[in-house]
Design an enzyme around this catalytic site. Structure first.
Site, short mmCIF file in Angstrom:
data_model
loop_
_atom_site.label_atom_id
_atom_site.label_comp_id
_atom_site.label_asym_id
_atom_site.label_seq_id
_atom_site.Cartn_x
_atom_site.Cartn_y
_atom_site.Cartn_z
N CYS A 53 0.85 -1.33 -0.19
CA CYS A 53 -0.05 0.11 -0.02
C CYS A 53 0.82 1.30 -0.10
O CYS A 53 0.51 2.19 -0.55
CB CYS A 53 -0.89 0.03 1.18
SG CYS A 53 -2.18 1.30 1.41
N CYS B 81 -6.44 -3.76 6.88
CA CYS B 81 -7.39 -2.64 6.88
C CYS B 81 -8.54 -3.17 5.99
O CYS B 81 -9.64 -2.74 6.32
CB CYS B 81 -6.93 -1.48 6.40
SG CYS B 81 -6.55 -1.34 4.46
#
EC number: 2.8.1.13
Length: 364
Positions: free
Chosen positions: A101, A197
């Site tokens: 990410c 997440c």
């Protein structure tokens, strides 16, 4: 400078944005919408990128008096992070989605857009430090080693670091929360996000089974070759795993068994004793050198194979094709292909320097 502050809705990014404002920069806040179907509320420290998080980020921006926008990066996040995560597990590897990410979303997609819009830098709430030594920019551990995030930033290229700001690098988390309280930021006591997440319930196995289906295979004793049980897919296991193996009979010596290796083609999961987990050498490839300086011959260093742990002294050597060979001074356990290994050099004066990172391809 014109600074784009990435605001997740947490306390760290809010204080980082505040410090950028205090430093006199022209700051604009942006929240990245990473989920096509975001949840409304967080559950304690589970998950992030919810609608609640975007509202928290907006409220922080309002208190700081800076413009605020929400940018939709959901499609690219799914492609670059989620699909890569699933594919790596299907191939029997253990990825770190936070590394992906930061590399592909925050400091590639976001930075590209920021630069195109005339911003000079992207500020984030990461705990890491940038230092200029002899005219060269270097990535270093943060002052608060318990919160240090240099590991997940070690896959950034030198050009990306030149446009990065980490205002929290010299701070301790307790001081950041106290500062948020003083500034009247409502996120001062908000729990930190943990786990992955995009898997807010923390059940990685269920998440992968939903996307990969069942891929039956055998659990095999690595020493004897005996079949000890069956499973529904190698993606349900990681090297070093002890619990949830689905083996009814105990080992002959009565001690626990651990996952030693995964073979996705045959569907074989090999298990053995804790003594068999020890790794003496690591092979890695796709090396990245954040300072722009590859290793020059055998190099004494410290290596880290997980975001919070898996640290050992070592000697590392790299070739011109980005392959890295690492000989550990003491064995490490639970080292798996697909993990990122980060190389550090100890420097007491300015914090440990990140020499580079590479993707683990094998262990010995």
């Amino acid at each position: 400078m014109r600074v784009l502050a990435a605001m997740s809705g947490g306390v760290d990014s809010a204080v980082a944005a505040a410090r950028a404002v205090d430093a006199g920069h022209d700051v604009v806040g942006v929240h990245l919408a990473l989920s096509a179907q975001p949840g409304t509320l967080r559950t304690g420290s589970r998950g992030c990128c919810t609608i609640e998080d975007s509202h928290d980020a907006r409220r922080a921006a309002d208190i700081l008096g800076i413009p605020f926008y929400i940018w939709d990066f959901a499609e690219r996040f799914t492609e670059e992070v989620v699909e890569t995560f699933v594919g790596e597990y299907a191939a029997g590897r253990t990825p770190n989605p936070c590394v992906t990410c930061n590399e592909k979303i925050k400091f590639e997609a976001l930075l590209e857009k920021a630069l195109a819009l005339g911003f000079d830098a992207v500020a984030t709430g990461h705990y890491a430090r940038l230092a200029t030594v002899d005219g060269e920019l270097e990535l270093r551990r943060s002052a608060d080693e318990g919160k240090d995030q240099s590991y997940v930033l070690a896959s950034l290229q030198p050009e990306q670091l030149r446009h990065a700001m980490f205002p929290l690098g010299d701070s301790w988390k307790s001081d950041v929360r106290a500062e948020a309280e003083q500034r009247g930021l409502s996120v001062a006591r908000k729990p930190d996000s943990h786990d992955i997440c995009f898997i807010p319930d923390g059940d990685t196995k269920k998440f992968l089974e939903k996307r990969l289906g069942e891929r039956p295979g055998e659990l095999v004793d690595a020493e004897t070759g005996a079949v000890l049980g069956h499973h529904t897919g190698v993606h349900g296991f990681t090297v070093g795993q002890r619990k949830g193996l689905g083996i009814d009979a105990p080992a002959a010596d009565g001690r626990p068994r651990y996952v030693l290796s995964l073979e996705p083609v045959s569907g074989t999961v090999k298990v053995g004793s804790s003594a068999d987990l020890g790794v003496q050498a690591i092979d890695a490839d796709r090396a990245i050198w954040p300072s722009g300086r590859p290793l020059d011959g055998p190099t004494e260093c410290t290596v880290q194979v997980r975001a919070h742990g898996g640290i050992a002294d070592a000697v590392a050597e790299a070739d011109e094709d980005g392959r890295v060979s690492i000989q550990l001074r003491e064995p490490l356990r639970g080292v798996a292909p697909g993990q990122v290994v980060v190389l550090y050099r100890q420097d007491d004066q300015a914090g440990d320097l990140v020499l580079g990172s590479a993707k683990i391809s094998g262990t010995r």
